[in-house]
Design an enzyme around this catalytic site. Sequence first.
Site, PDB file in Angstrom:
ATOM      1  N   GLU A  76       5.709   1.230  -4.070  1.00 58.33           N
ATOM      2  CA  GLU A  76       7.150   0.724  -4.351  1.00 58.33           C
ATOM      3  C   GLU A  76       8.091   2.131  -4.285  1.00 58.33           C
ATOM      4  O   GLU A  76       9.473   1.292  -3.955  1.00 58.33           O
ATOM      5  CB  GLU A  76       7.099   1.299  -5.965  1.00 58.33           C
ATOM      6  CG  GLU A  76       6.052  -0.325  -6.046  1.00 58.33           C
ATOM      7  CD  GLU A  76       5.907  -0.966  -7.209  1.00 58.33           C
ATOM      8  OE1 GLU A  76       5.572  -1.869  -7.896  1.00 58.33           O
ATOM      9  OE2 GLU A  76       6.528   0.294  -8.361  1.00 58.33           O
ATOM     10  N   LYS A  82       6.616 -13.002  -7.240  1.00 57.05           N
ATOM     11  CA  LYS A  82       6.650 -14.390  -8.492  1.00 57.05           C
ATOM     12  C   LYS A  82       7.567 -15.533  -8.593  1.00 57.05           C
ATOM     13  O   LYS A  82       7.204 -16.262  -8.763  1.00 57.05           O
ATOM     14  CB  LYS A  82       8.004 -12.921  -9.751  1.00 57.05           C
ATOM     15  CG  LYS A  82       7.119 -11.663  -9.671  1.00 57.05           C
ATOM     16  CD  LYS A  82       7.939 -10.653 -10.545  1.00 57.05           C
ATOM     17  CE  LYS A  82       6.947  -9.856 -10.690  1.00 57.05           C
ATOM     18  NZ  LYS A  82       8.086  -8.250 -11.765  1.00 57.05           N
ATOM     19  N   HIS A 127     -18.478   8.085   4.112  1.00 54.25           N
ATOM     20  CA  HIS A 127     -19.704   6.605   4.792  1.00 54.25           C
ATOM     21  C   HIS A 127     -19.313   5.009   4.505  1.00 54.25           C
ATOM     22  O   HIS A 127     -20.312   4.269   4.908  1.00 54.25           O
ATOM     23  CB  HIS A 127     -21.568   7.161   4.005  1.00 54.25           C
ATOM     24  CG  HIS A 127     -21.901   8.528   3.925  1.00 54.25           C
ATOM     25  ND1 HIS A 127     -22.842   8.544   4.553  1.00 54.25           N
ATOM     26  CD2 HIS A 127     -21.779   9.425   2.711  1.00 54.25           C
ATOM     27  CE1 HIS A 127     -23.412   9.598   4.186  1.00 54.25           C
ATOM     28  NE2 HIS A 127     -22.679  10.492   3.014  1.00 54.25           N
TER      29      HIS A 127
END
Length: 448
Positions: A285, A420, A306
């Site tokens: 951010e 949003k 792995h």
Amino acid sequence: MIKLNTNLLSPFLRPGDYKLIAPQVRAVQQQLLARTCKGRKMLGWLDLPVRQTDQEIKKILDAAGHLAAKAPYLVIVGIGGSYLGGCSAIEFLQPEWEPRENRPTILFFGHHLSSAYSTELLKFLQDQDYCVCVISKSGSTVETGIAFRLLRRQMAKKYSAKEMRDRVLIITEPGDGSLRRFAETEHYTHQLDHPEDVGGRFSVLSTVGLLPMAVSGIDIHEVLQGAAAMRSICMKQTDLKTNIGLRYAAGRYLLYRKGRFIENLSLFDSSLQMIGEWWRQLFGESEGKNRRGVFPSTTMMTTDLHSMGQYLQQGRRMLFETFLRVQNQPDRLVVGKSPKNADNLNFLAGNRMERINRTAWEATALAHHEGGVPNMTVTIDRRSPDCLGRLFYLFEFSVAISGLLLRVNPFDQPGVQEYKNNMFAMLGDPKYAHLKAQVKKKLKKLYG
């Protein structure tokens, strides 16, 4: 103590590279300390380790004591910086399997929108005695608001109105925010302030992170003392060789300029997993703006050797790696000898578990370096509140410096509003009604 080893950044970076940008780094440091940089109104985090008064700390400890004594479970409601710091501190410092005497079990809610998780948690809480701590800077975060609504509805069936109010602590900005207005209107008396000049992702050393730590029994005085010690180094020293915050930021910036656009934080202890999540938000951010910034990713070692080990060793060379490890760990487990040696691992007999893990880090750092991945290592001396405070402040300071070097504002996050707008328009928020038809048309074109 926190140490930074940058030996394996060579030959990808040379001493002359640091010398060339040292004046630029120091200039940015001075802008930050003089409060003349971008985002200057959100620099309260710089002084959190030293500015919080004894009275403010007492309020946190009193609130934590009340919640701890009230019920065996505490549900912390929040997302992003409102929960990651406290959650990571608890995971790092609290033994995973040991019962916490006289301390509540801390559960988290409102950190995503999973209906399955929400249903299961609420079902579990039906038969439990619990308190709630709601943390939201703005007070209008969707995930937090929904979770708090669901909890209030359930609590109203279990407790009287007075008792419910006594079981809820609200942490939000002072002033006229939506959560503060709600708390005042509904007469919630247990309230603490989220600092106005501190963004959520930089709030771990404020009430936001200290309250969950205190409830779990972590010594928050020691956390702040460690952070204050790191603050002194980061703010007072100007030499990149001795200022670990400047050196980490400078190394990241130099690698970015050389086309290394991804930083992988390789965590060499399971207690570091949530610190990795906190770090990812902090750096993502803060830097990811204006089509700039290092993309932060994390791997848990040796588990991810792995799975992601192959890519790290031989994939595209657009990344660099920072190892995060703990130096002094419990070292009591010794690998035994097997009479038949069916697994061919008797060469490990007599070795302590921690030595094997340490060797795995050394071997991995060397292999990745030889495979073309520049890497450095941040070593935490031990799992202690002091070291944790130092680590939190180190990363906060470093990302501020590296963001400013990238010429972005490290303290805002304007891009998060875009999704949003679409989401609120589709869900019927009147304020976004003008966007609904446009968003639906775009989605139909994309998905049919």
